[in-house]
Write an enzyme that holds these catalytic residues in place. Sequence first.
Site, short mmCIF file in Angstrom:
data_model
loop_
_atom_site.label_atom_id
_atom_site.label_comp_id
_atom_site.label_asym_id
_atom_site.label_seq_id
_atom_site.Cartn_x
_atom_site.Cartn_y
_atom_site.Cartn_z
N ARG A 263 15.82 -40.34 -1.22
CA ARG A 263 15.19 -40.75 -2.61
C ARG A 263 14.24 -41.91 -2.51
NH1 ARG A 263 20.15 -40.60 -6.32
NH2 ARG A 263 18.71 -41.36 -7.95
N LYS B 51 16.46 -48.36 -14.55
CA LYS B 51 15.71 -47.74 -15.52
C LYS B 51 16.45 -47.12 -16.89
CE LYS B 51 13.67 -44.80 -12.73
NZ LYS B 51 14.03 -45.24 -11.46
N ARG C 1 27.94 -46.34 -9.14
CA ARG C 1 27.31 -45.86 -10.69
C ARG C 1 28.36 -44.87 -11.00
NH1 ARG C 1 21.31 -44.04 -11.50
NH2 ARG C 1 21.58 -42.67 -9.49
N ARG D 39 6.08 -39.91 -11.94
CA ARG D 39 6.73 -40.19 -10.75
C ARG D 39 5.67 -39.90 -9.38
NH1 ARG D 39 12.03 -39.96 -11.52
NH2 ARG D 39 13.37 -40.28 -9.74
N ARG E 86 26.96 -38.92 -10.09
CA ARG E 86 25.86 -38.15 -9.86
C ARG E 86 25.90 -37.40 -8.43
NH1 ARG E 86 20.65 -40.64 -12.34
NH2 ARG E 86 19.78 -39.84 -10.39
P1 AP5 Z 1 20.43 -46.84 -13.51
O1 AP5 Z 1 20.11 -47.61 -14.86
O2 AP5 Z 1 21.14 -45.74 -13.35
O3 AP5 Z 1 19.07 -46.72 -12.60
P2 AP5 Z 1 17.85 -45.98 -12.50
O4 AP5 Z 1 16.80 -46.68 -12.29
O5 AP5 Z 1 17.88 -45.09 -13.84
O6 AP5 Z 1 18.35 -45.03 -11.48
P3 AP5 Z 1 18.10 -43.40 -11.30
O7 AP5 Z 1 19.00 -42.97 -9.87
O8 AP5 Z 1 18.61 -42.60 -12.45
O9 AP5 Z 1 16.72 -43.22 -10.97
P4 AP5 Z 1 15.98 -41.96 -10.50
O10 AP5 Z 1 14.54 -42.54 -10.72
O11 AP5 Z 1 16.08 -41.79 -8.76
O12 AP5 Z 1 16.64 -40.64 -11.00
P5 AP5 Z 1 16.33 -39.71 -12.16
O13 AP5 Z 1 17.32 -39.57 -12.82
O14 AP5 Z 1 15.11 -40.21 -12.74
O15 AP5 Z 1 21.39 -47.93 -12.47
C1 AP5 Z 1 21.85 -47.73 -11.34
C2 AP5 Z 1 23.26 -48.38 -11.11
O16 AP5 Z 1 23.04 -49.95 -11.05
C3 AP5 Z 1 24.12 -48.16 -12.34
O17 AP5 Z 1 25.50 -48.00 -11.86
C4 AP5 Z 1 24.15 -49.35 -13.04
O18 AP5 Z 1 25.08 -49.59 -13.80
C5 AP5 Z 1 23.70 -50.54 -12.16
N1 AP5 Z 1 22.86 -51.36 -12.54
C6 AP5 Z 1 21.88 -51.53 -13.34
N2 AP5 Z 1 21.19 -52.56 -13.67
C7 AP5 Z 1 21.85 -53.40 -12.90
C8 AP5 Z 1 21.83 -55.09 -12.76
N3 AP5 Z 1 20.73 -55.48 -13.23
N4 AP5 Z 1 22.42 -55.47 -12.01
C9 AP5 Z 1 23.36 -54.75 -11.14
N5 AP5 Z 1 23.72 -53.37 -11.35
C10 AP5 Z 1 22.83 -52.77 -12.34
O19 AP5 Z 1 15.76 -38.40 -11.19
C11 AP5 Z 1 16.79 -37.89 -10.48
C12 AP5 Z 1 15.88 -36.50 -9.87
O20 AP5 Z 1 15.43 -35.66 -10.80
C13 AP5 Z 1 15.01 -37.07 -8.99
O21 AP5 Z 1 15.40 -37.31 -7.57
C14 AP5 Z 1 13.94 -35.84 -9.06
O22 AP5 Z 1 14.53 -34.97 -7.99
C15 AP5 Z 1 14.17 -35.19 -10.21
N6 AP5 Z 1 13.17 -35.79 -10.97
C16 AP5 Z 1 13.34 -36.57 -12.28
N7 AP5 Z 1 12.08 -36.95 -12.91
C17 AP5 Z 1 11.23 -36.40 -12.09
C18 AP5 Z 1 9.80 -36.42 -12.33
N8 AP5 Z 1 9.06 -37.01 -13.16
N9 AP5 Z 1 9.13 -35.72 -11.35
C19 AP5 Z 1 9.62 -34.94 -10.19
N10 AP5 Z 1 10.93 -34.95 -10.19
C20 AP5 Z 1 11.71 -35.69 -11.15
ZN ZN Z 2 17.94 -42.90 -14.37
#
Ligand code: AP5
Ligand code: ZN
Length: 219
Positions: A167, A13, A123, A88, A156
């Site tokens: 997660r 994402k 990552r 979410r 991270r």
């Molecule tokens: P990346 O692009 O970082 O993936 P992502 O989908 O953004 O993954 P996240 O871990 O950021 O998602 P998340 O939803 O768990 O975390 P968030 O920060 O929102 O890619 C991942 C890796 O893969 C990278 O190394 C990239 O280079 C690689 N990659 C990408 N595309 C690829 C491809 N096509 N092929 C191969 N490799 C690839 O949330 C973190 C925490 O915050 C949550 O756990 C929660 O505690 C809190 N939080 C955030 N939002 C909320 C909410 N709305 N409600 C409640 N709690 C929340």
């Molecule tokens: Zn992300």
Amino acid sequence: MRLILLGPPGAGKGTQAGYICEALGIPQISTGDMLRAAVKAGTPLGQQAKQVMDEGGLVPDDVILGLIQERIGEPDCANGFLFDGFPRTIAQADGLNEQGIGIDAVVEIQVPDEAIVERMSGRRVHPGSGRVYHVVHNPPQQAGKDDVTGEELVQRDDDREETVRHRLSVYHEQTRPLVDYYSRWAERGGDGAPRYITVDGQRPVEMVRDEILAALQGN
Ligand code: AP5
Ligand code: ZN
């Protein structure tokens, strides 16, 4: 355009959000990035969120909805925005509707659980901008350094394998129901119904990017 990027942790994402926002000239609203910034700054919100995030749980819906309401009131959101990692839960999606915020399209990036743990362990992120890399699949030009600023990349705190697995289970229980929520709404159609776009996220980053942009721009 107002967009939601949906998908499990590690689906790509954040990676795709960067491309989409640049192409469409809209801001990326990542609740994860906003929370990590609050943790780093040591604000009351950050202090509240840190433990939940380190454990891989979800921050309370009302806290998130408050953050979103404040953010989309800012001037750069007037012509649209992209939500990355929000909503979410069903309650967050309902909250968005109650605030009268319409969505043009939901893009779901599909990646199976087996691929996720490997992605997370490789990552690396640039904390200042949220730019995302992978040591194998999307490496920076210079190892360990951000392409734009040259600053250090970091791992991270929630990318430990055990936390990633938790997660994923939280995703399946609480976030995955949004796939039905939005895809059925798109099927029903009617006033305010979003388009629903699915992409296979298990291909190279550029292919995923091109498919999403073609779907969004080919309206
Ligand atoms: P990346 O692009 O970082 O993936 P992502 O989908 O953004 O993954 P996240 O871990 O950021 O998602 P998340 O939803 O768990 O975390 P968030 O920060 O929102 O890619 C991942 C890796 O893969 C990278 O190394 C990239 O280079 C690689 N990659 C990408 N595309 C690829 C491809 N096509 N092929 C191969 N490799 C690839 O949330 C973190 C925490 O915050 C949550 O756990 C929660 O505690 C809190 N939080 C955030 N939002 C909320 C909410 N709305 N409600 C409640 N709690 C929340
Ligand atoms: Zn992300």
